[in-house]
Design a protein around this motif. Structure first.
Motif, PDB file in Angstrom:
ATOM      1  N   THR A 116      -3.557   1.897  -0.784  1.00  0.00           N
ATOM      2  CA  THR A 116      -3.962   1.524  -2.144  1.00  0.00           C
ATOM      3  C   THR A 116      -4.588   0.137  -2.176  1.00  0.00           C
ATOM      4  N   ALA A 117      -4.892  -0.431  -1.019  1.00  0.00           N
ATOM      5  CA  ALA A 117      -5.489  -1.774  -0.968  1.00  0.00           C
ATOM      6  C   ALA A 117      -6.841  -1.836  -1.662  1.00  0.00           C
ATOM      7  N   TYR A 118      -7.502  -0.693  -1.836  1.00  0.00           N
ATOM      8  CA  TYR A 118      -8.778  -0.677  -2.553  1.00  0.00           C
ATOM      9  C   TYR A 118      -8.631  -1.262  -3.957  1.00  0.00           C
ATOM     10  N   LEU A 119      -7.463  -1.102  -4.555  1.00  0.00           N
ATOM     11  CA  LEU A 119      -7.241  -1.593  -5.911  1.00  0.00           C
ATOM     12  C   LEU A 119      -7.385  -3.106  -6.007  1.00  0.00           C
ATOM     13  N   GLU A 120      -7.249  -3.805  -4.905  1.00  0.00           N
ATOM     14  CA  GLU A 120      -7.365  -5.259  -4.903  1.00  0.00           C
ATOM     15  C   GLU A 120      -8.815  -5.726  -4.929  1.00  0.00           C
ATOM     16  N   TYR A 121      -9.773  -4.797  -4.833  1.00  0.00           N
ATOM     17  CA  TYR A 121     -11.177  -5.175  -4.761  1.00  0.00           C
ATOM     18  C   TYR A 121     -11.995  -4.697  -5.960  1.00  0.00           C
TER      19      TYR A 121
ATOM     20  N   TRP B 138     -10.780 -11.290   7.760  1.00  0.00           N
ATOM     21  CA  TRP B 138      -9.517 -10.909   8.399  1.00  0.00           C
ATOM     22  C   TRP B 138      -8.559 -10.300   7.383  1.00  0.00           C
ATOM     23  N   ASP B 139      -8.530 -10.861   6.198  1.00  0.00           N
ATOM     24  CA  ASP B 139      -7.652 -10.340   5.158  1.00  0.00           C
ATOM     25  C   ASP B 139      -8.051  -8.911   4.788  1.00  0.00           C
ATOM     26  N   ALA B 140      -9.358  -8.646   4.707  1.00  0.00           N
ATOM     27  CA  ALA B 140      -9.820  -7.295   4.394  1.00  0.00           C
ATOM     28  C   ALA B 140      -9.465  -6.333   5.524  1.00  0.00           C
ATOM     29  N   PHE B 141      -9.682  -6.756   6.757  1.00  0.00           N
ATOM     30  CA  PHE B 141      -9.325  -5.906   7.888  1.00  0.00           C
ATOM     31  C   PHE B 141      -7.840  -5.575   7.861  1.00  0.00           C
ATOM     32  N   ARG B 142      -7.006  -6.592   7.614  1.00  0.00           N
ATOM     33  CA  ARG B 142      -5.564  -6.366   7.580  1.00  0.00           C
ATOM     34  C   ARG B 142      -5.187  -5.366   6.490  1.00  0.00           C
ATOM     35  N   LYS B 143      -5.788  -5.517   5.315  1.00  0.00           N
ATOM     36  CA  LYS B 143      -5.437  -4.642   4.194  1.00  0.00           C
ATOM     37  C   LYS B 143      -5.859  -3.198   4.442  1.00  0.00           C
ATOM     38  N   PHE B 144      -7.049  -3.012   5.020  1.00  0.00           N
ATOM     39  CA  PHE B 144      -7.530  -1.649   5.216  1.00  0.00           C
ATOM     40  C   PHE B 144      -7.024  -1.018   6.497  1.00  0.00           C
TER      41      PHE B 144
ATOM     42  N   ASP C 233     -17.500  -1.387  -8.258  1.00  0.00           N
ATOM     43  CA  ASP C 233     -16.942  -2.734  -8.090  1.00  0.00           C
ATOM     44  C   ASP C 233     -16.394  -2.936  -6.681  1.00  0.00           C
ATOM     45  N   VAL C 234     -15.676  -1.938  -6.184  1.00  0.00           N
ATOM     46  CA  VAL C 234     -15.106  -2.056  -4.837  1.00  0.00           C
ATOM     47  C   VAL C 234     -16.209  -2.175  -3.800  1.00  0.00           C
ATOM     48  N   ASN C 235     -17.224  -1.336  -3.901  1.00  0.00           N
ATOM     49  CA  ASN C 235     -18.307  -1.375  -2.927  1.00  0.00           C
ATOM     50  C   ASN C 235     -19.077  -2.690  -3.004  1.00  0.00           C
ATOM     51  N   GLU C 236     -19.311  -3.177  -4.213  1.00  0.00           N
ATOM     52  CA  GLU C 236     -20.001  -4.452  -4.362  1.00  0.00           C
ATOM     53  C   GLU C 236     -19.171  -5.589  -3.786  1.00  0.00           C
ATOM     54  N   ALA C 237     -17.879  -5.554  -4.010  1.00  0.00           N
ATOM     55  CA  ALA C 237     -17.008  -6.608  -3.486  1.00  0.00           C
ATOM     56  C   ALA C 237     -17.016  -6.622  -1.958  1.00  0.00           C
TER      57      ALA C 237
ATOM     58  N   SER D 215       0.808  -1.217   0.000  1.00  0.00           N
ATOM     59  CA  SER D 215       0.000   0.000   0.000  1.00  0.00           C
ATOM     60  C   SER D 215       0.837   1.262   0.000  1.00  0.00           C
ATOM     61  N   GLY D 216       2.131   1.139   0.127  1.00  0.00           N
ATOM     62  CA  GLY D 216       2.965   2.325   0.130  1.00  0.00           C
ATOM     63  C   GLY D 216       3.492   2.686   1.505  1.00  0.00           C
ATOM     64  N   THR D 217       3.126   1.925   2.550  1.00  0.00           N
ATOM     65  CA  THR D 217       3.634   2.186   3.883  1.00  0.00           C
ATOM     66  C   THR D 217       5.145   1.993   3.902  1.00  0.00           C
ATOM     67  N   ARG D 218       5.854   2.923   4.512  1.00  0.00           N
ATOM     68  CA  ARG D 218       7.303   2.836   4.517  1.00  0.00           C
ATOM     69  C   ARG D 218       7.791   2.177   5.792  1.00  0.00           C
ATOM     70  N   HIS D 219       9.014   1.687   5.753  1.00  0.00           N
ATOM     71  CA  HIS D 219       9.589   1.028   6.921  1.00  0.00           C
ATOM     72  C   HIS D 219       9.852   2.048   8.023  1.00  0.00           C
ATOM     73  N   GLN D 220       9.874   1.555   9.254  1.00  0.00           N
ATOM     74  CA  GLN D 220       9.987   2.441  10.401  1.00  0.00           C
ATOM     75  C   GLN D 220      11.216   3.333  10.315  1.00  0.00           C
TER      76      GLN D 220
END
Length: 402
Positions: A284-289, A313-319, A295-299, A15-20
């Protein structure tokens, strides 16, 4: 590290998160502060609202003893069943039998789309809108996290609600960016208020809508799956354990009703309004849905209706991922989302602005300074989570921000 990072996966963050070790390189951005003279047509003289915690109310609202005789009370309260601000007098009723005229009774089941039904004796002083009349002004509201008193004060200060806690903004359009519950004292009260305002706004020719945040996913997952274990590369966990670690309030879970579940489960994940791409999470995890907003909302709706615990759980982790739009790659990430879903600017909540800017721990121990919404990523992104849970601000802004 924020509490939500406790259940982050160690796999690469797409998603673009950078390392600590890179977080000391802060993003370049600017604050949107209140203009001295608001543009013509603004219903209020401010663009953002309240400091978090009771300190704001103590500084800006008189106590019962300070109110002059014969003067009306400021922000008389909330919807029945909510926690009313402590300075209210007389005590706000919770049974819907007295106090606020036309208050919905707790036995009235709300509708899915618009919230609780409106009693017949409620009067909306708005004429039916002219078919040729254009839309009203657009407002966005950042993460609330159960801080109902602060939300009421913020909405009243913006003149979006009246002194009795009812919609007063006519044809205005309001979007909540998600995360209604957890950490604060009254998440269910916040949900009830938003559902009520949705019904009242529709009757006035405007609307009040909301996005699903990662805390909605977590809250619904805790209610649905409880302590059922879920396997992740970070170890065995459960929705209930993750919810508690991330500020879940047991009294919210105990007060959760089927109509709340139905309403929350149907919230969209994203929307485009007036060229603004509205999201909860800065990821940017929305792009996976899906490749379109629909489409994203329906998914997401299909996932919540039909899928099992691993998919939830996978959705929670991504968002729960964050910081996609900060740093050198942030502009490209924002451009990718805008190019896919439309709009010219991303507006999001999720990441408290003090964390986003690296100002979450002032050296003098004072609360973080949050002048207003934060514009960054070459002005392609606006952050709206003012950090109310960390004594920042609960932000309300009228779009566009210049």
């Amino acid at each position: 590290m924020t509490p939500e990072d406790l259940f982050r996966e160690p796999e690469p963050d797409l998603s673009g998160t950078r390392h600590q070790q890179d977080l000391d390189v802060l993003p370049y951005g600017s604050w949107f502060e209140v203009p001295e003279q608001p543009p013509a047509g603004y219903p209020s003289d401010e663009t953002h609202s309240a400091f978090g915690g009771a300190s704001y109310l103590e500084r800006h609202w008189p106590t019962q003893g300070q109110i002059p005789v014969g003067e009306p009370l400021p922000v008389v309260g909330a919807v029945p069943g909510h926690y009313a601000p402590s300075f209210l007098a007389p005590p706000f009723p919770v049974d819907g039998t007295a106090g606020t005229p036309g208050a919905p009774r707790p036995e009235d089941p709300p509708t899915i789309e618009l919230g609780p039904p409106i009693p017949q004796d409620v009067h909306f002083p708005y004429p039916q809108p002219d078919p040729d009349e254009g839309p009203g002004p657009l407002y966005v509201i950042g993460d609330v996290h159960g801080y109902l008193d602060e939300l009421l004060a913020a909405l009243h200060q913006q003149r979006l609600i009246d002194a009795e806690g009812h919609w007063s903004a006519g044809r205005s359009r309001v979007w909540f960016l998600g995360d209604f519950t957890d950490r604060g004292p009254d998440g269910i009260g916040v949900i009830d208020l938003v559902m009520q305002l949705a019904a009242e706004a529709a009757a006035a020719g405007g609307y009040c809508r909301a996005l699903m945040g990662n805390h909605e996913l977590l809250f619904l997952g805790a209610a649905k799956f409880g302590d059922e274990p879920v396997q992740s590369t970070a170890g065995t966990a459960s929705f209930l354990a993750a919810w508690r670690l991330n500020g879940g309030q047991q009294h919210d879970l105990e007060r959760l009703q089927p109509h709340h579940v139905s309403w929350l489960s149907r919230l969209p994940a994203m929307a485009v309004e007036d060229g603004h791409l509205l999201l909860h999470s800065d990821t940017t995890a929305y792009l996976e849905y899906g490749e379109t907003v629909a489409d994203v909302n329906e998914a997401m709706h299909k996932l919540l209706a039909d899928e099992g615990i691993d998919e939830w759980w996978d959705a929670f982790r991504k968002f729960t991922k964050r910081f996609a739009f900060r740093g050198q790659a942030g502009t490209m990430a924002a451009q990718e989302l805008l190019g896919t879903y439309g709009g010219y600017r991303v507006v999001h909540g999720h990441s408290p602005i003090p964390y986003l800017t690296g100002a979450d721990h002032p050296e003098d121990g004072t609360p973080p300074h949050v002048p207003g919404p934060y514009i960054y990523a070459d002005e392609l992104a606006i952050a709206m989570d003012g950090g109310v849970t960390m004594e920042g601000r609960l932000l309300v802004a009228r779009l566009p921000l210049n």
